[in-house]
Design an enzyme around this catalytic site. Structure first.
Site, PDB file in Angstrom:
ATOM      1  N   PRO A  10       0.624  -1.296   0.138  1.00 47.04           N
ATOM      2  CG  PRO A  10      -0.145  -0.879   2.205  1.00 47.04           C
ATOM      3  CD  PRO A  10       0.592  -1.951   1.225  1.00 47.04           C
ATOM      4  CG  ASN A  11      -0.227   4.338   1.331  1.00 40.35           C
ATOM      5  OD1 ASN A  11      -1.117   4.795   0.632  1.00 40.35           O
ATOM      6  ND2 ASN A  11      -0.505   3.886   2.496  1.00 40.35           N
ATOM      7  NE  ARG A  18       4.063   6.601   1.503  1.00 38.77           N
ATOM      8  CZ  ARG A  18       4.060   5.475   2.015  1.00 38.77           C
ATOM      9  NH1 ARG A  18       4.671   4.502   1.188  1.00 38.77           N
ATOM     10  NH2 ARG A  18       3.833   5.062   3.463  1.00 38.77           N
ATOM     11  CE1 TYR A  23       8.866   5.315   2.826  1.00 40.39           C
ATOM     12  CE2 TYR A  23       7.180   6.906   2.923  1.00 40.39           C
ATOM     13  CZ  TYR A  23       7.680   5.748   3.495  1.00 40.39           C
ATOM     14  OH  TYR A  23       7.154   5.293   4.526  1.00 40.39           O
ATOM     15  CG  ASN A  72       8.239  -2.018   0.815  1.00 40.68           C
ATOM     16  OD1 ASN A  72       7.791  -1.976   1.818  1.00 40.68           O
ATOM     17  ND2 ASN A  72       9.059  -0.774   0.291  1.00 40.68           N
ATOM     18  CB  ALA A  75       1.319   0.336   6.409  1.00 40.73           C
ATOM     19  CD  GLU A  96      10.327  -7.373   6.721  1.00 44.56           C
ATOM     20  OE1 GLU A  96      10.451  -8.682   6.972  1.00 44.56           O
ATOM     21  OE2 GLU A  96       9.936  -6.314   7.140  1.00 44.56           O
ATOM     22  CG  HIS A  98      10.725  -1.949   5.177  1.00 45.26           C
ATOM     23  ND1 HIS A  98       9.451  -1.875   5.041  1.00 45.26           N
ATOM     24  CD2 HIS A  98      10.975  -3.333   5.748  1.00 45.26           C
ATOM     25  CE1 HIS A  98       8.919  -2.977   5.570  1.00 45.26           C
ATOM     26  NE2 HIS A  98       9.937  -3.849   6.089  1.00 45.26           N
ATOM     27  NE  ARG A 105       9.569   6.620   8.792  1.00 50.63           N
ATOM     28  CZ  ARG A 105       8.722   6.112   7.564  1.00 50.63           C
ATOM     29  NH1 ARG A 105       8.678   5.152   6.767  1.00 50.63           N
ATOM     30  NH2 ARG A 105       7.470   6.975   7.668  1.00 50.63           N
TER      31      ARG A 105
HETATM   32  C1  DQA Z   1       8.091   1.143   4.063  1.00 52.32           C
HETATM   33  C2  DQA Z   1       8.161   1.546   5.734  1.00 52.32           C
HETATM   34  C3  DQA Z   1       6.750   1.265   6.125  1.00 52.32           C
HETATM   35  O1  DQA Z   1       6.510   1.575   7.668  1.00 52.32           O
HETATM   36  C4  DQA Z   1       5.728   2.093   5.592  1.00 52.32           C
HETATM   37  O2  DQA Z   1       4.300   1.891   6.021  1.00 52.32           O
HETATM   38  C5  DQA Z   1       5.697   2.125   4.008  1.00 52.32           C
HETATM   39  C6  DQA Z   1       7.067   2.055   3.330  1.00 52.32           C
HETATM   40  C7  DQA Z   1       9.447   1.483   3.536  1.00 52.32           C
HETATM   41  O3  DQA Z   1       9.622   1.115   2.431  1.00 52.32           O
HETATM   42  O4  DQA Z   1      10.103   2.184   4.033  1.00 52.32           O
HETATM   43  O5  DQA Z   1       4.598   2.014   3.292  1.00 52.32           O
HETATM   44  O6  DQA Z   1       7.889  -0.272   3.927  1.00 52.32           O
END
Ligand code: DQA
Length: 138
Positions: A10-11, A18, A23, A72, A75, A96, A98, A105
């Site tokens: 998501p996102n 964003r 990011y 990735n 959230a 995994e 990020h 954070r």
């Molecule tokens: C994320 C870190 C997560 O906490 C966040 O919700 C994201 C992006 C990252 O790539 O740093 O959407 O996965």
């Protein structure tokens, strides 16, 4: 040719727009072109969804014949037992990823419900985290 599936949750469709201070300014599509150039001997597939069940369906779809999954989960990393179970249910190893260093954070980002099901975790290297995850499958 190795078959690698990148899955963004998501996102992450908004990468480039964003929270650029967290990011970066690059869209994932632009970064993907670069990655494909760096790994010409890999077939790199890309999928993004904002919907938890769709991420699970994609993991099931590729999880028995691909060589690797770079995930990735955004959230959902911090909330999803269902994603943990999906990763456990398949044969393909999952790394995994990020972009940000979640440990610097908010406290709610310090817990991952999926790490224990994954082969390894790479975080905090910006978009380079995806390249380092691909390196793990070479
Ligand atoms: C994320 C870190 C997560 O906490 C966040 O919700 C994201 C992006 C990252 O790539 O740093 O959407 O996965």
């Amino acid at each position: 040719m190795k078959k690698i599936q990148i899955i963004n949750g998501p996102n992450l469709n908004l990468l480039g727009k964003r929270e650029p201070t967290v990011y970066g300014n690059t869209s994932f599509e632009a970064y993907l072109d670069k990655l494909r150039g760096l790994y010409p001997h890999c077939e790199i597939f890309y999928y993004q969804s904002n919907i938890e069940g769709e991420l699970i369906n994609k993991i099931h779809e590729v999880g028995f014949d691909f060589d690797g999954i770079v995930l990735n989960a955004g959230a959902y990393t911090h909330t999803s037992v269902a994603l943990h179970d999906a990763i456990k249910a398949i044969e393909t190893p999952v790394v995994e990823v990020h972009i940000s260093n979640v440990h610097t954070r908010e406290a709610f980002r310090h817990v991952s419900l999926i790490s224990a099901a994954c082969k390894g975790v790479i975080l905090g290297f910006g978009m380079n985290s995806y390249r380092l995850a691909l390196e793990a499958f070479q």
